[in-house]
Design a protein around this motif. Structure first.
Motif, PDB file in Angstrom:
ATOM      1  N   UNK A  39       0.545   6.347  18.683  1.00  0.00           N
ATOM      2  CA  UNK A  39      -0.167   5.110  18.375  1.00  0.00           C
ATOM      3  C   UNK A  39      -1.582   5.165  18.951  1.00  0.00           C
ATOM      4  N   UNK A  40      -1.706   5.712  20.158  1.00  0.00           N
ATOM      5  CA  UNK A  40      -3.029   5.830  20.770  1.00  0.00           C
ATOM      6  C   UNK A  40      -3.923   6.769  19.968  1.00  0.00           C
ATOM      7  N   UNK A  94       6.268   1.788  12.667  1.00  0.00           N
ATOM      8  CA  UNK A  94       4.991   2.466  12.437  1.00  0.00           C
ATOM      9  C   UNK A  94       5.117   3.962  12.693  1.00  0.00           C
ATOM     10  N   UNK A  95       5.732   4.335  13.796  1.00  0.00           N
ATOM     11  CA  UNK A  95       5.872   5.755  14.118  1.00  0.00           C
ATOM     12  C   UNK A  95       6.752   6.453  13.087  1.00  0.00           C
ATOM     13  N   UNK A  96       7.808   5.799  12.629  1.00  0.00           N
ATOM     14  CA  UNK A  96       8.659   6.385  11.592  1.00  0.00           C
ATOM     15  C   UNK A  96       7.866   6.641  10.322  1.00  0.00           C
ATOM     16  N   UNK A  97       7.019   5.689   9.943  1.00  0.00           N
ATOM     17  CA  UNK A  97       6.184   5.858   8.754  1.00  0.00           C
ATOM     18  C   UNK A  97       5.159   6.969   8.953  1.00  0.00           C
ATOM     19  N   UNK A  98       4.583   7.031  10.148  1.00  0.00           N
ATOM     20  CA  UNK A  98       3.601   8.070  10.446  1.00  0.00           C
ATOM     21  C   UNK A  98       4.220   9.454  10.373  1.00  0.00           C
ATOM     22  N   UNK A  99       5.403   9.606  10.946  1.00  0.00           N
ATOM     23  CA  UNK A  99       6.061  10.908  10.927  1.00  0.00           C
ATOM     24  C   UNK A  99       6.459  11.315   9.508  1.00  0.00           C
ATOM     25  N   UNK A 100       6.908  10.357   8.692  1.00  0.00           N
ATOM     26  CA  UNK A 100       7.220  10.679   7.292  1.00  0.00           C
ATOM     27  C   UNK A 100       5.976  11.142   6.555  1.00  0.00           C
ATOM     28  N   UNK A 108       3.726   3.556   2.602  1.00  0.00           N
ATOM     29  CA  UNK A 108       4.518   2.950   3.678  1.00  0.00           C
ATOM     30  C   UNK A 108       3.694   2.884   4.961  1.00  0.00           C
ATOM     31  N   UNK A 109       2.955   3.962   5.246  1.00  0.00           N
ATOM     32  CA  UNK A 109       2.098   3.960   6.435  1.00  0.00           C
ATOM     33  C   UNK A 109       1.019   2.887   6.316  1.00  0.00           C
ATOM     34  N   UNK A 110       0.447   2.779   5.138  1.00  0.00           N
ATOM     35  CA  UNK A 110      -0.589   1.756   4.913  1.00  0.00           C
ATOM     36  C   UNK A 110      -0.029   0.362   5.180  1.00  0.00           C
ATOM     37  N   UNK A 111       1.194   0.138   4.721  1.00  0.00           N
ATOM     38  CA  UNK A 111       1.821  -1.165   4.924  1.00  0.00           C
ATOM     39  C   UNK A 111       2.045  -1.434   6.410  1.00  0.00           C
ATOM     40  N   UNK A 112       2.469  -0.417   7.150  1.00  0.00           N
ATOM     41  CA  UNK A 112       2.734  -0.589   8.578  1.00  0.00           C
ATOM     42  C   UNK A 112       1.456  -0.837   9.383  1.00  0.00           C
ATOM     43  N   UNK A 113       0.341  -0.383   8.858  1.00  0.00           N
ATOM     44  CA  UNK A 113      -0.924  -0.558   9.563  1.00  0.00           C
ATOM     45  C   UNK A 113      -1.599  -1.901   9.267  1.00  0.00           C
ATOM     46  N   UNK A 114      -1.097  -2.591   8.266  1.00  0.00           N
ATOM     47  CA  UNK A 114      -1.706  -3.879   7.912  1.00  0.00           C
ATOM     48  C   UNK A 114      -1.595  -4.858   9.073  1.00  0.00           C
ATOM     49  N   UNK A 115      -2.701  -5.411   9.447  1.00  0.00           N
ATOM     50  CA  UNK A 115      -2.728  -6.404  10.511  1.00  0.00           C
ATOM     51  C   UNK A 115      -2.736  -5.842  11.921  1.00  0.00           C
ATOM     52  N   UNK A 116      -2.697  -4.507  12.059  1.00  0.00           N
ATOM     53  CA  UNK A 116      -2.712  -3.920  13.394  1.00  0.00           C
ATOM     54  C   UNK A 116      -4.136  -3.939  13.960  1.00  0.00           C
ATOM     55  N   UNK A 117      -4.258  -4.109  15.261  1.00  0.00           N
ATOM     56  CA  UNK A 117      -5.553  -4.262  15.909  1.00  0.00           C
ATOM     57  C   UNK A 117      -6.053  -2.921  16.429  1.00  0.00           C
TER      58      UNK A 117
END
Length: 453
Positions: free
Chosen positions: A333-334, A347-353, A385-394
């Motif tokens: 995440x960092x 988020x991490x699951x989506x990133x790894x996929x 899926x990754x794009x969706x998980x990143x929505x709204x993240x700061x």
């Protein structure tokens, strides 16, 4: 010796007493050409004005420091086979000192000559090996991995013969700056000798000098080493790095990565990717590094069982996987440049996929998606899926401030570039690519470490 007020020698290693090291002498090299000197870290330990060739080529003692170099004693499992015939065979501990945060650091060598543990080796280091280690440590430091620092690289004028590379080849001696040289293998040797008294002495030394604790409790040491090694394993994956030789004598109890031989940065997220041609079973493949480090930690637990409660050690060992998972989430995440949340698992699951599609290099993906950016050209379902998980993240504060993030692509360190850098040095003694790469890596490191970090 040129030094500054920031120079704080501390010969803590001598407090161990007999049985841990042997005084040795450095080789007498015919030449001393300084090829690299780490001024950034020299300033942090008060050695900016030091005579580099005198102290890191001739190995004249630093003022108020160790009068003679010390070859450290240790054993270790090498590719899961126990070897009691190893130790500092081409290196030694040259000096100890405190940095600008008060940490005890060691100046140790690689390629400084034969010791009682050299066996049939010549105690030397190839210049190519030294160049590769400088590149590895600089890149890992920039990516936030807890690593030893290449301090000085000096070409020594000897011609070396090696079976696994074109020979004769140029020689060098490397000095590393490390947070301690106490290895898991240091404890294994004492356990092999059934020397319970010295196991306790070494545990107390590590706790006091490397962790700043005076408890002397081996169980507490094991808990700290478990936490640090979990962070190390997570850092390797987040950096896309393959160490190549995660033997127990190559694992420092502080969790600091060191001793770089056949390392590689994986081009894509491939769990089976190996760095060493001789790792034919894939024991230390990219995706198996956590398993390897956990196995080494278990060997430390077996040693400490001579002086600590076995079930309590087993409980700490059993909790390592949770520590690793937590560290991996935090580091991934960092590297994306966003703030952690209470639950980063989706988020991490989506990133790894997304990474496992292998449609883009590891460093390219982290560069493009930094700070929650949503770049064009990532059309596979995994990226949706990754794009969706990143929505709204700061995003992290200042995550994208540096001009580096407006470059056309990331600073990388794949094998083709390493070989090109070496070819320029080998063929024409041209160090421009090497110097430029160090500058580019440090620029990336500045971008990865915003002012608020």
């Amino acid at each position: 010796m040129g030094k500054s007020q920031a120079y704080h020698p501390d010969r803590a290693i001598l407090s161990l007493g007999d049985g841990f090291f042997d005084p040795v002498d450095a080789a007498d090299f015919p030449e001393h050409q300084v090829r690299f000197f780490n001024q950034r870290w020299a300033a942090r330990v008060g050695l900016s004005a030091v005579d580099v060739a005198a102290h890191f080529g001739w190995f004249e003692p630093l003022e108020r420091n160790l009068p003679r170099p010390l070859a450290l004693r240790y054993h270790g499992h090498q590719f899961r086979h126990y070897n009691p015939d190893i130790g500092d065979g081409r290196g030694f501990l040259f000096a100890q000192l405190r940095d600008d945060h008060g940490r005890l650091l060691d100046l140790g060598t690689k390629g400084s000559g034969q010791t009682p543990y050299s066996r049939f080796g010549d105690g030397r280091l190839t210049l190519k090996g030294g160049v590769r280690e400088v590149l590895a440590t600089e890149m890992l430091e920039a990516l936030g991995v807890n690593t030893s620092k290449s301090f000085a690289l000096i070409e020594t004028g000897e011609e070396l013969t090696r079976n696994d590379e074109p020979s004769p080849t140029r020689s060098a001696v490397l000095t590393r700056l490390s947070h301690g040289h106490v290895r898991i293998g240091s404890f294994q040797r004492l356990a092999f000798l059934e020397d319970e008294a010295r196991i306790k002495v070494l545990a107390s030394y590590g706790l006091r000098n490397l962790f700043g604790e005076d408890s002397g409790d081996p169980l507490r040491l094991f808990a700290l080493v478990a936490e640090r090694t979990a962070g190390l394993a997570a850092s390797y994956l987040a950096a896309g790095f393959v160490h190549g030789v995660l033997n127990s004598d190559n694992i420092n109890i502080t969790g600091e990565s060191f001793d770089y031989g056949p390392w590689r940065f994986a081009p894509s997220w491939d769990e089976e990717f190996v760095a060493a041609y001789f790792d034919q079973s894939g024991l230390y493949a990219f995706g198996r590094q956590p398993e390897a480090i956990h196995w080494d930690l278990a060997q430390l637990g077996g040693c400490l069982a001579l002086v600590a409660d076995g079930p309590a050690l087993a409980e700490i060992l059993a909790g390592w996987s949770t520590l690793f998972e937590q560290a991996l989430f935090a580091k991934l995440v960092a590297r994306l440049g966003i703030k952690a949340s209470d639950d980063d698992r989706p988020l991490v699951a989506a990133l790894l996929k997304a990474l496992r599609t292998k449609s883009v290099t590891i460093d390219r993906l982290f560069f493009d998606w930094r700070g929650g950016r949503v770049p064009e050209g990532y059309d596979a379902p995994e990226f949706a899926i990754l794009r969706h998980q990143l929505e709204g993240r700061t995003p992290l504060l200042h995550a994208l401030d540096h001009e580096y993030w407006r470059d056309n692509g990331p600073c990388s360190m794949h094998i083709e570039e390493v070989e090109a850098i070496w070819a320029a040095i080998s063929d024409g003694d041209d160090w421009a690519l090497f110097d430029d790469k160090i500058a580019a890596i440090r620029r990336m490191g500045d971008a990865m470490t915003p002012p608020c970090a």
